[in-house]
Design a protein around this motif. Structure first.
Motif, short mmCIF file in Angstrom:
data_model
loop_
_atom_site.label_atom_id
_atom_site.label_comp_id
_atom_site.label_asym_id
_atom_site.label_seq_id
_atom_site.Cartn_x
_atom_site.Cartn_y
_atom_site.Cartn_z
N PHE A 189 -23.27 27.19 -24.01
CA PHE A 189 -23.04 26.57 -22.88
C PHE A 189 -23.99 25.82 -22.14
CE2 PHE A 189 -25.53 30.23 -21.85
CZ PHE A 189 -26.23 29.57 -20.03
N THR A 190 -23.37 24.86 -21.53
CA THR A 190 -24.58 23.55 -20.54
C THR A 190 -24.09 23.57 -18.81
OG1 THR A 190 -24.84 22.52 -22.81
CG2 THR A 190 -25.80 21.94 -20.82
N LEU A 191 -24.74 23.19 -18.53
CA LEU A 191 -24.39 23.82 -16.92
C LEU A 191 -25.36 22.02 -16.05
CD1 LEU A 191 -23.21 25.06 -14.60
CD2 LEU A 191 -25.15 26.60 -14.43
N PHE A 192 -24.74 21.25 -15.62
CA PHE A 192 -24.88 20.37 -14.93
C PHE A 192 -24.85 20.64 -14.09
CE2 PHE A 192 -23.88 19.41 -19.45
CZ PHE A 192 -24.83 18.69 -19.84
N THR A 193 -25.86 19.36 -13.10
CA THR A 193 -25.30 19.12 -11.50
C THR A 193 -24.39 17.55 -11.41
OG1 THR A 193 -27.20 17.27 -11.75
CG2 THR A 193 -27.47 20.13 -10.73
N SER A 236 -28.60 24.69 -16.21
CA SER A 236 -28.99 26.46 -17.35
C SER A 236 -28.50 25.63 -19.39
CB SER A 236 -28.39 27.09 -16.14
OG SER A 236 -28.67 28.27 -17.49
N ASP A 237 -29.21 26.25 -19.81
CA ASP A 237 -28.80 26.20 -21.24
C ASP A 237 -29.13 27.58 -21.90
OD1 ASP A 237 -30.72 23.96 -21.16
OD2 ASP A 237 -30.44 24.51 -23.11
N ASP A 238 -29.10 27.71 -22.87
CA ASP A 238 -28.98 28.85 -24.39
C ASP A 238 -30.42 27.60 -25.35
OD1 ASP A 238 -29.70 31.00 -24.84
OD2 ASP A 238 -28.30 31.28 -26.68
N PRO A 239 -32.15 27.52 -24.75
CA PRO A 239 -32.59 27.09 -25.49
C PRO A 239 -32.86 28.16 -26.75
CG PRO A 239 -33.85 28.63 -23.58
CD PRO A 239 -32.39 28.88 -23.90
N GLN A 248 -33.06 34.25 -15.64
CA GLN A 248 -32.33 35.46 -15.27
C GLN A 248 -30.53 34.58 -15.13
OE1 GLN A 248 -32.28 38.92 -15.05
NE2 GLN A 248 -34.26 39.01 -15.16
N LEU A 249 -30.59 33.68 -14.02
CA LEU A 249 -29.58 33.09 -14.34
C LEU A 249 -28.62 32.66 -15.67
CD1 LEU A 249 -26.64 31.57 -12.54
CD2 LEU A 249 -28.07 29.63 -12.84
N THR A 250 -29.22 31.89 -16.74
CA THR A 250 -29.08 31.96 -17.93
C THR A 250 -29.02 33.01 -18.72
OG1 THR A 250 -31.10 30.14 -18.19
CG2 THR A 250 -29.83 30.72 -20.20
N SER A 251 -29.34 34.34 -18.51
CA SER A 251 -28.91 35.73 -19.41
C SER A 251 -27.46 35.88 -19.56
CB SER A 251 -30.24 36.75 -20.01
OG SER A 251 -30.19 38.05 -19.51
N ARG A 252 -27.26 36.04 -17.73
CA ARG A 252 -26.25 36.39 -16.61
C ARG A 252 -25.08 35.67 -18.01
NH1 ARG A 252 -23.16 40.09 -16.67
NH2 ARG A 252 -21.34 40.21 -15.02
N LEU A 253 -25.66 34.77 -17.43
CA LEU A 253 -24.24 33.75 -18.06
C LEU A 253 -23.79 33.75 -19.71
CD1 LEU A 253 -24.75 29.71 -16.90
CD2 LEU A 253 -23.44 32.04 -15.96
N ASN A 254 -24.99 34.11 -20.25
CA ASN A 254 -25.18 34.66 -22.01
C ASN A 254 -24.10 35.76 -22.03
OD1 ASN A 254 -26.12 32.35 -23.31
ND2 ASN A 254 -27.68 33.18 -23.36
N GLU A 255 -24.27 36.41 -21.00
CA GLU A 255 -23.72 38.11 -21.08
C GLU A 255 -22.14 37.78 -21.24
OE1 GLU A 255 -25.45 40.39 -18.24
OE2 GLU A 255 -26.76 40.96 -19.09
N LEU A 256 -21.24 36.56 -19.96
CA LEU A 256 -20.28 36.26 -19.87
C LEU A 256 -19.52 35.65 -21.09
CD1 LEU A 256 -19.96 34.42 -16.47
CD2 LEU A 256 -20.02 37.15 -17.39
#
Length: 568
Positions: free
Chosen positions: A190-194, A201-204, A174-182
């Motif tokens: 996008f790619t989210l790193f610690t 999170s990233d879009d596969p 759900q987090l990836t889907s929401r970020l894709n909507e942005l």
């Protein structure tokens, strides 16, 4: 003159347009890069705000749930699982699973059945994050969750009185889907790193990021991940799956995570291409206008001479009869144009007189040919009537005379042409006369396309061919069949007469087409073949040498005569 003037103006215009195109492309690319950069920066800011709110919701969830868990509830398995399930139902868009670790090491899950079947080997290690900052909510590095079958992270907090710990696994799908909507464009990712460089999170499904083949869940290539984590904050350029990418990296959230927004730079080239097409259209319009202006400028000087030259070129064949437009100029070109016009008028008068003479000659030749046909046919028919009268066959005489009257009315009409339907009717009248004379020895079969019946054809042509078949093809046999056909082929009307008579040799075919046969001494003599030669000559005079009559035959078996006429 016109070409040189146009070439000079076109070269100057091409240089100016090329400069404008280069300047516009450069400005457009810079503006597009600024726009994309601003869009990605805005995406990062919105994503940071969303992550902060996302984390705050998880914290509130953990605080509320931990406050609801007391000593008696920790001992009530059913009650504790029900509490966890209710909280998951309310917060499924944020958290995928909730776990409670008791002091005796047992674990209760919001999805106990799945946990008991699949297990979760990472939980024991993940629960240790509670000890990193006692009394606070802590979070883990990304790890693989067998319950979600994907990478996730966990937030955990110690329960009061040290009775255990509460852990929440983030719903990364759900987090990836929401970020894709942005995101603003399909060509972005996008790619989210610690803070330690691990992917959260990233879009596969991204088409611009290189992924390893044969991995499930999909994993980015190690070199690409290493390059992303090593990027400094700000705008950067790296190589993606299909070409160069613009990467904007930023750390704008409470967790200290890094977000890298990616844009395919091929979209810049696509915009350049559209701008290039617009310039090509503008250039085409400009060159068209330039051509018109150049033509208008040179027209005053070259058009009168070119017109006069074209009129002189027309002095070949019938084109000399085309109208001539005199120049209104008062200079030497005007006087030359008027003199040429006078000469052309005299030539046209002479050509018209010659044409009228040729037409009268052609008409006289056609009348002569028809006059050869009618006496020949009339003589044969009257001989038939005479023979019937001598035999006192009154009924046949009456029928023959009636058919003869109809045939004479048809043949003596003013027009030399008649519809194919009337030509066939006249042919039937002719066959009636022959059948009265010879009995039913000869049979006529018609194989005609009905759509061709209205087509006009020269009169008495089919009768001549059938007459030739009867008197020359069936002479020795005494009986026979004549098949009359009509069909359209390649814009031509083909009229055929086939008979099963005695046939002809090639020498006989050439003789009847010229109207000459040879006697035993080799002397040329006129024969019944004059009718076929007459037909061929009439076709030539009416339609030209490309149409005519041809004969095919197999001696002793059959003969086929074919007339080719143009379709109207």
């Amino acid at each position: 003159m016109f070409f040189k003037l146009f070439l000079a103006l076109a070269t100057a215009s091409l240089l100016v347009l090329s400069g404008l195109l280069y300047s516009a492309l450069s400005s457009s690319r810079e503006a597009l890069i600024r726009q994309k950069s601003d869009d990605m920066t805005l995406f990062i800011e919105r994503t940071g705000q969303y992550l902060d709110l996302y984390v705050q919701n998880i914290r509130n969830l953990l605080i509320n749930v931990s406050a609801s868990i007391d000593g008696p509830l920790m001992e009530d398995d059913e009650g504790l699982r029900k509490l966890l399930q209710v909280q998951i139902g309310r917060n499924s868009g944020i958290v995928a699973d909730l776990f409670v670790l008791r002091h005796d090491g047992t674990v209760l899950s919001s999805n106990q059945l799945m946990y008991d079947v699949v297990g979760h080997s990472e939980l024991t290690r993940v629960f240790r994050i509670v000890d990193e900052h006692p009394g606070l909510i802590n979070w883990s590095e990304p790890y693989y969750s067998p319950l979600q079958t994907r990478r996730t992270i966990a937030f955990a907090v110690a329960l009061k009185d040290g009775t255990g710990a509460l852990l929440a696994e983030v719903n990364t799908a759900q987090l990836t889907s929401r970020l894709n909507e942005l995101l603003y464009d399909s060509g972005q990712g996008f790619t989210l790193f610690t803070g330690k460089g691990n992917i959260v999170s990233d879009d596969p499904k991204s088409q611009i990021v290189p992924y390893k083949t044969g991995t499930l869940p999909p994993e980015m290539e190690d070199d690409f991940v290493k390059e992303l984590t090593g990027l400094p904050n700000g705008i950067n350029h790296i190589q993606g799956k299909g070409g160069p990418l613009m990467a904007v990296k930023s750390e704008r959230n409470q967790l200290g995570w890094y977000l890298v927004a990616l844009t395919d730079e091929r979209t810049f080239r696509a915009m350049d291409g559209r701008l290039y097409v617009r310039f090509m259209i503008l250039g085409s319009l400009w060159f068209s206008l330039l051509l018109a202006l150049t033509l208008a400028i040179s027209r005053h000087f070259t058009k009168p001479i070119n017109r006069l030259a074209l009129q002189m070129d027309r002095l070949r064949g019938e084109r000399v009869a085309l109208p001539f437009r005199q120049s209104e100029r008062r200079d030497e070109i005007g006087r030359l144009s008027r003199s040429f016009s006078t000469m052309l008028e005299h030539i046209q008068e002479l050509l018209l007189a010659v044409k009228m003479t040729e037409e009268r000659k052609k008409e006289t030749e056609l009348k002569l040919l028809l006059s050869q046909i009618r006496p020949h046919f009339l003589y044969n028919t009257l001989a038939c009537i005479s023979s019937l009268a001598l035999q006192h066959r009154v009924v046949e005489v009456d029928e023959t005379i009636r058919s003869l009257v109809k045939l004479l009315s048809y043949s003596l009409g003013r027009s030399q042409f008649a519809p194919l339907e009337e030509e066939l009717q006249a042919l039937r009248q002719y066959m009636q006369i022959q059948n009265v004379r010879y009995g039913d020895a000869f049979r006529l079969v018609e194989e005609v396309d009905p759509s061709l019946l209205p087509v006009p054809v020269p009169k008495l042509m089919l009768q001549t061919l059938v007459e030739n078949a009867i008197f020359h093809g069936f002479a020795s046999k005494g009986t026979g069949v004549a098949r009359v056909g009509a069909l359209a082929e390649d814009g031509r009307l083909l009229l055929t007469v086939w008979d099963d008579g005695e046939g002809m040799t090639q020498a006989q075919i050439e003789a009847v087409l010229t109207g000459l046969l040879h006697d035993e001494g080799g002397q040329a003599q006129r024969s019944g073949g004059i009718g076929l030669a007459n037909v061929r000559e009439r076709i030539r005079l009416h339609y030209g040498p490309e149409y005519g009559l041809r004969i095919q035959s197999e001696p002793g078996r059959w003969t086929k005569a074919t007339i080719e006429l143009p379709l109207p």
